[in-house]
Design a protein around this motif. Structure first.
Motif, PDB file in Angstrom:
ATOM      1  N   ALA A   6       0.849  -1.214   0.022  1.00  0.00           N
ATOM      2  CA  ALA A   6       0.132  -0.049   0.027  1.00  0.00           C
ATOM      3  C   ALA A   6       0.959   1.301  -0.007  1.00  0.00           C
ATOM      4  CB  ALA A   6      -1.160   0.146   1.242  1.00  0.00           C
ATOM      5  N   GLU A   7       1.899   1.278   0.540  1.00  0.00           N
ATOM      6  CA  GLU A   7       2.718   2.478   0.665  1.00  0.00           C
ATOM      7  C   GLU A   7       3.338   3.046  -0.377  1.00  0.00           C
ATOM      8  OE1 GLU A   7       6.096   2.915   3.402  1.00  0.00           O
ATOM      9  OE2 GLU A   7       4.873   1.826   5.171  1.00  0.00           O
ATOM     10  N   ILE A   8       3.249   2.115  -1.515  1.00  0.00           N
ATOM     11  CA  ILE A   8       3.689   2.527  -3.010  1.00  0.00           C
ATOM     12  C   ILE A   8       2.522   3.433  -3.820  1.00  0.00           C
ATOM     13  CG2 ILE A   8       4.039   1.758  -5.381  1.00  0.00           C
ATOM     14  CD1 ILE A   8       5.718  -0.404  -4.074  1.00  0.00           C
ATOM     15  N   PHE A   9       1.338   3.064  -3.214  1.00  0.00           N
ATOM     16  CA  PHE A   9       0.194   3.800  -3.824  1.00  0.00           C
ATOM     17  C   PHE A   9      -0.257   4.948  -3.012  1.00  0.00           C
ATOM     18  CE2 PHE A   9       0.440  -0.581  -5.344  1.00  0.00           C
ATOM     19  CZ  PHE A   9       0.507  -0.231  -6.706  1.00  0.00           C
ATOM     20  N   GLU A  10       0.134   5.002  -1.722  1.00  0.00           N
ATOM     21  CA  GLU A  10      -0.154   6.186  -0.706  1.00  0.00           C
ATOM     22  C   GLU A  10       0.910   7.234  -1.044  1.00  0.00           C
ATOM     23  OE1 GLU A  10       0.034   4.159   2.845  1.00  0.00           O
ATOM     24  OE2 GLU A  10      -2.200   3.341   2.600  1.00  0.00           O
ATOM     25  N   ALA A  11       2.044   6.978  -1.751  1.00  0.00           N
ATOM     26  CA  ALA A  11       3.065   7.936  -1.885  1.00  0.00           C
ATOM     27  C   ALA A  11       2.670   9.203  -2.957  1.00  0.00           C
ATOM     28  CB  ALA A  11       4.383   7.427  -2.545  1.00  0.00           C
ATOM     29  N   ASP A  12       3.230  10.311  -2.785  1.00  0.00           N
ATOM     30  CA  ASP A  12       3.015  11.245  -3.893  1.00  0.00           C
ATOM     31  C   ASP A  12       3.705  11.079  -5.164  1.00  0.00           C
ATOM     32  OD1 ASP A  12       1.483  13.130  -2.279  1.00  0.00           O
ATOM     33  OD2 ASP A  12       3.409  13.340  -1.261  1.00  0.00           O
ATOM     34  N   LYS A  13       4.945  10.390  -5.242  1.00  0.00           N
ATOM     35  CA  LYS A  13       5.697   9.740  -6.292  1.00  0.00           C
ATOM     36  C   LYS A  13       6.573   8.630  -6.011  1.00  0.00           C
ATOM     37  CE  LYS A  13       4.442  14.033  -8.229  1.00  0.00           C
ATOM     38  NZ  LYS A  13       5.436  15.199  -8.048  1.00  0.00           N
ATOM     39  N   VAL A  14       6.663   8.038  -6.880  1.00  0.00           N
ATOM     40  CA  VAL A  14       7.576   6.697  -6.999  1.00  0.00           C
ATOM     41  C   VAL A  14       8.502   6.857  -8.077  1.00  0.00           C
ATOM     42  CG1 VAL A  14       7.341   4.297  -7.219  1.00  0.00           C
ATOM     43  CG2 VAL A  14       5.572   5.267  -6.213  1.00  0.00           C
ATOM     44  N   ILE A  15       9.539   6.398  -7.728  1.00  0.00           N
ATOM     45  CA  ILE A  15      10.848   6.311  -8.387  1.00  0.00           C
ATOM     46  C   ILE A  15      11.316   5.095  -8.705  1.00  0.00           C
ATOM     47  CG2 ILE A  15      13.110   7.223  -9.068  1.00  0.00           C
ATOM     48  CD1 ILE A  15      12.639   9.547  -7.843  1.00  0.00           C
ATOM     49  N   ASN A  16      11.382   4.343  -9.713  1.00  0.00           N
ATOM     50  CA  ASN A  16      11.766   3.183 -10.194  1.00  0.00           C
ATOM     51  C   ASN A  16      13.358   2.877 -10.221  1.00  0.00           C
ATOM     52  OD1 ASN A  16      11.707   0.067 -10.417  1.00  0.00           O
ATOM     53  ND2 ASN A  16      10.830   0.272 -12.528  1.00  0.00           N
ATOM     54  N   VAL A  17      14.205   2.119  -9.421  1.00  0.00           N
ATOM     55  CA  VAL A  17      15.666   2.077  -9.616  1.00  0.00           C
ATOM     56  C   VAL A  17      16.009   0.534  -9.712  1.00  0.00           C
ATOM     57  CG1 VAL A  17      17.852   3.187  -8.756  1.00  0.00           C
ATOM     58  CG2 VAL A  17      15.608   4.303  -8.230  1.00  0.00           C
ATOM     59  N   PRO A  18      15.832   0.236 -10.730  1.00  0.00           N
ATOM     60  CA  PRO A  18      16.214  -1.355 -11.166  1.00  0.00           C
ATOM     61  C   PRO A  18      17.584  -1.567 -11.381  1.00  0.00           C
ATOM     62  CG  PRO A  18      14.882  -0.677 -12.978  1.00  0.00           C
ATOM     63  CD  PRO A  18      15.141   0.564 -11.985  1.00  0.00           C
TER      64      PRO A  18
END
Length: 298
Positions: free
Chosen positions: A161-173
């Motif tokens: 859930a914390e991923i969808f509650e955040a204002d922004k998400v940055i993917n760093v694979p």
């Protein structure tokens, strides 16, 4: 439009709907910046900064007061030299940039395959991210919530859930070999937000990876190719399988990033089933000839 409002108002009911080829945030879609920034240099910190600057700067993606999730790959009990996880210096550079843009909080977490306590330490990510000011935590089983996906293969799944509650998400694979998917890069990195038994998606892996990438909606992706794992992935272990490239690739289109990442292994995006499927469903651009790619050495 902030991320939570976007997710409420622009939910996609079916994967068959046409989606923008790049990031869904309108301000980014209208920009004249390159689609991809490919930067090479000896310092992970410098190449990350140069890549983000080439895309218009971190303030194009992160606003003052944002709560940001930075999602690396921390799946394996491996040290950075073994290239099983995202490079810790790359993660730390992203965290610092978010705070420079005025982020209120930056969170770093993943759901490892090996013991999380060992993965967080051995990868170097916990120490590096904390030193940069991030809140680093183990995933809490209570925070996985059943969510509608309505995709090619996944209709619902427990996601963090914390991923969808955040204002922004940055993917760093990290870019590395994978025995089943051929390569694991940005789209496959989203398996780290899944609860439950992730092995269940292996029967329709390509379709599931597209579903997850569409659901996650990161505002930015930074592919770590400082070291790539060329064989025996995704876990690796033998230094003979590691190739040092000192590269990062940044952009807002996960399909384009994975298509470019494939070239680091002598492959094409079309060699990867999940990249082909995503392109077919207008989720992103696989044809590198259609992209504006800025290459920089620092």
């Amino acid at each position: 439009m902030d991320r939570r409002k976007f997710l409420k108002t622009a939910a996609v009911g079916s994967i068959g709907l046409s989606l923008p080829a790049i990031d869904p945030f309108d301000a980014l879609a209208a920009s004249s910046h390159p689609d991809l920034a490919v930067v090479q240099g000896q310092s992970p910190e410098k190449i990350v900064r140069a890549a983000i600057d080439a895309l218009g700067g971190i303030k194009r993606f992160i606003s003052r007061g944002d709560v940001v999730v930075v999602k690396p790959n921390i799946a394996w009990d491996r040290v950075p030299e073994q290239a099983g996880n995202t490079n810790p210096e790359v993660v730390a550079a992203v965290v610092r940039l978010c705070y420079e843009a005025g982020a209120k909080k930056v969170k770093v977490f993943d759901r490892p395959v090996n013991d999380p306590r060992r993965c967080y330490v051995q990868s170097g990510i916990e120490a590096a991210a904390r030193q940069a000011g991030a809140e680093v935590s183990f995933m809490d089983d209570r925070k996985f919530k059943d969510m509608a996906i309505n995709g090619l293969a996944l209709k619902t799944w427990p996601l963090y859930a914390e991923i969808f509650e955040a204002d922004k998400v940055i993917n760093v694979p990290i870019a590395k070999h994978h025995g089943l998917a051929k390569l694991t890069m940005s789209m496959k990195n989203w398996m780290g937000m899944m609860g439950g038994s992730r092995r269940m998606i292996h029967q329709k892996l390509d379709e599931s990876l597209v579903d997850l990438a569409m659901k996650a909606k990161p505002c930015l992706t930074i592919l770590d190719a400082v070291r790539i794992l060329t064989d025996n992935g995704p876990q690796g272990g033998d230094l003979k399988d590691v190739k040092k490239l000192d590269i990062v690739i940044a952009g807002v289109d996960q399909v384009a990033i994975d298509a470019y990442g494939a070239t680091l292994f002598g492959m094409k995006g079309s060699d990867l089933g999940y990249v082909r499927l995503a392109a077919e469903h207008k989720f992103g651009v696989m044809d590198l000839n259609r992209l504006s790619i800025k290459k920089i050495s620092v």
